[in-house]
Motif scaffolding. Structure first.
Motif, PDB file in Angstrom:
ATOM      1  N   UNK A 170      46.010  28.970  58.130  1.00 28.99           N
ATOM      2  CA  UNK A 170      46.439  30.322  58.472  1.00 28.99           C
ATOM      3  C   UNK A 170      47.817  30.331  59.126  1.00 28.99           C
ATOM      4  N   UNK A 171      48.025  29.448  60.107  1.00 26.09           N
ATOM      5  CA  UNK A 171      49.314  29.432  60.802  1.00 26.09           C
ATOM      6  C   UNK A 171      50.414  28.828  59.934  1.00 26.09           C
ATOM      7  N   UNK A 172      50.035  27.992  58.974  1.00 27.60           N
ATOM      8  CA  UNK A 172      51.043  27.542  58.009  1.00 27.60           C
ATOM      9  C   UNK A 172      51.575  28.726  57.209  1.00 27.60           C
ATOM     10  N   UNK A 173      50.664  29.589  56.763  1.00 22.68           N
ATOM     11  CA  UNK A 173      51.084  30.774  56.030  1.00 22.68           C
ATOM     12  C   UNK A 173      51.942  31.705  56.867  1.00 22.68           C
ATOM     13  N   UNK A 186      46.577  39.316  54.400  1.00 23.56           N
ATOM     14  CA  UNK A 186      45.688  39.867  53.372  1.00 23.56           C
ATOM     15  C   UNK A 186      45.214  38.763  52.434  1.00 23.56           C
ATOM     16  N   UNK A 187      46.132  37.928  51.956  1.00 22.24           N
ATOM     17  CA  UNK A 187      45.768  36.870  51.015  1.00 22.24           C
ATOM     18  C   UNK A 187      44.812  35.865  51.652  1.00 22.24           C
ATOM     19  N   UNK A 188      45.093  35.465  52.888  1.00 21.18           N
ATOM     20  CA  UNK A 188      44.220  34.511  53.561  1.00 21.18           C
ATOM     21  C   UNK A 188      42.858  35.117  53.866  1.00 21.18           C
ATOM     22  N   UNK A 189      42.836  36.396  54.183  1.00 23.29           N
ATOM     23  CA  UNK A 189      41.559  37.053  54.428  1.00 23.29           C
ATOM     24  C   UNK A 189      40.681  37.081  53.188  1.00 23.29           C
ATOM     25  N   UNK A 190      41.274  37.373  52.047  1.00 26.75           N
ATOM     26  CA  UNK A 190      40.516  37.370  50.790  1.00 26.75           C
ATOM     27  C   UNK A 190      40.043  35.952  50.464  1.00 26.75           C
ATOM     28  N   UNK A 191      40.935  34.977  50.631  1.00 23.21           N
ATOM     29  CA  UNK A 191      40.567  33.594  50.330  1.00 23.21           C
ATOM     30  C   UNK A 191      39.450  33.094  51.243  1.00 23.21           C
TER      31      UNK A 191
END
Length: 300
Positions: free
Chosen positions: A262-265, A225-230
């Motif tokens: 993304x994969x780091x997250x 969710x956070x990465x999608x918003x960012x």
């Protein structure tokens, strides 16, 4: 007069040095003062976060994305449009980049002839490299030995198939099926949590029970969710600047960089999820069992 400012500067430098030494001492003692922080730091160092994320991003870019193109080419136009929408939203593709992807997917039979059945099968089988890389990340996070090929091979294909389907429908889900983000964000969080919960259980060969995997799945859902918003704020501008500077190669540079982020997250979420699952209150609730004598034993 000049001696007074010099004296002040010397005093400031002395105070900054003293405060820096105090902060450094606090940082060294933090793992002992807060055991959770110490375990998290040891877990991240052992997992080698950036190395795992870079491997996953490379495999996703070199093998999984071509497999997504192959699936789109051999499927109806509605699926191709879904793939294009997902790539536009998730990678911030606009203008020439989006047109290039549109031409690649196309709508006729020329692309199907270009790929061929054998080429399509080879591409899909090669895409299991992402499944194998993700399995190694999960095994490293949970300190489990590598599963045998006979046990794991079908799991690689199943996980890849589900992942490709999720990529097609991820953007409609994120948009709340047209209702809006107020519905889309909870749906994408729920869907991502379920997907990564199942992913860990599947790729670990059911060697870890369901409940201890839940904290990592919830963290993965929050990361998605956070990465999608960012990405909505960062990627379109970054992609445009990169294309303007490097031409078509800008799509590669920016897309691969974002996949690493993304994969780091996601790797961070899985690694920390294991740490949280072993915290005493959470471990009692989830029934997490550790090997006696050390933190981080295998789960049964």
């Amino acid at each position: 007069m000049s001696e007074q400012p010099a004296g002040r500067r010397a005093g400031w430098k002395a105070r900054w040095r003293r405060r820096s030494a105090e902060l450094a001492e606090f940082g060294r003692g933090l793992p002992e003062q807060v055991p959770l922080v110490g375990r998290a730091l040891r877990q991240l160092l052992r997992v080698n976060l950036l190395d795992c994320a870079t491997r996953l991003a490379a495999q996703a870019f070199l093998s999984a994305l071509p497999a997504l193109f192959v699936v789109a080419v051999f499927t109806p136009a509605a699926v191709r449009e879904g793939v294009l929408r997902s790539l536009r939203k998730e990678l911030g593709l606009q203008g020439e980049a989006a047109q290039s992807v549109q031409q690649l997917l196309g709508s006729g039979h020329e692309q199907e002839a270009g790929f061929g059945v054998i080429g399509a099968l080879v591409t899909l089988l090669s895409a299991t490299a992402l499944s194998r890389a993700m399995q190694r990340v999960c095994e490293r996070c949970w300190e489990l030995p590598k599963a045998g090929t006979r046990v794991a091979a079908w799991r690689w294909l199943v996980w890849l198939a589900v992942w490709l389907v999720w990529m097609v429908f991820q953007t409609p889900v994120r948009e709340g099926f047209g209702v809006g983000g107020w519905l889309g964000l909870p749906l994408i969080f729920l869907g991502s949590t379920v997907l990564w919960w199942w992913t860990q259980h599947l790729l670990l060969g059911a060697r870890v029970r369901w409940l201890p995997l839940l904290p990592g799945a919830v963290l993965c859902g929050a990361a998605v969710v956070a990465l999608g918003v960012a990405s909505r704020f960062y990627l379109p501008g970054a992609m445009s600047r990169s294309i303007g500077q490097f031409g078509a190669y800008g799509v590669v540079f920016t897309g691969l960089s974002w996949l690493i982020v993304m994969f780091t997250g996601l790797t961070l979420a899985i690694a920390l999820g294991r740490v949280l699952a072993e915290e005493e209150p959470v471990a009692r609730l989830l029934g997490t069992r550790t090997a006696p004598g050390r933190w981080g034993g295998a789960r049964l």
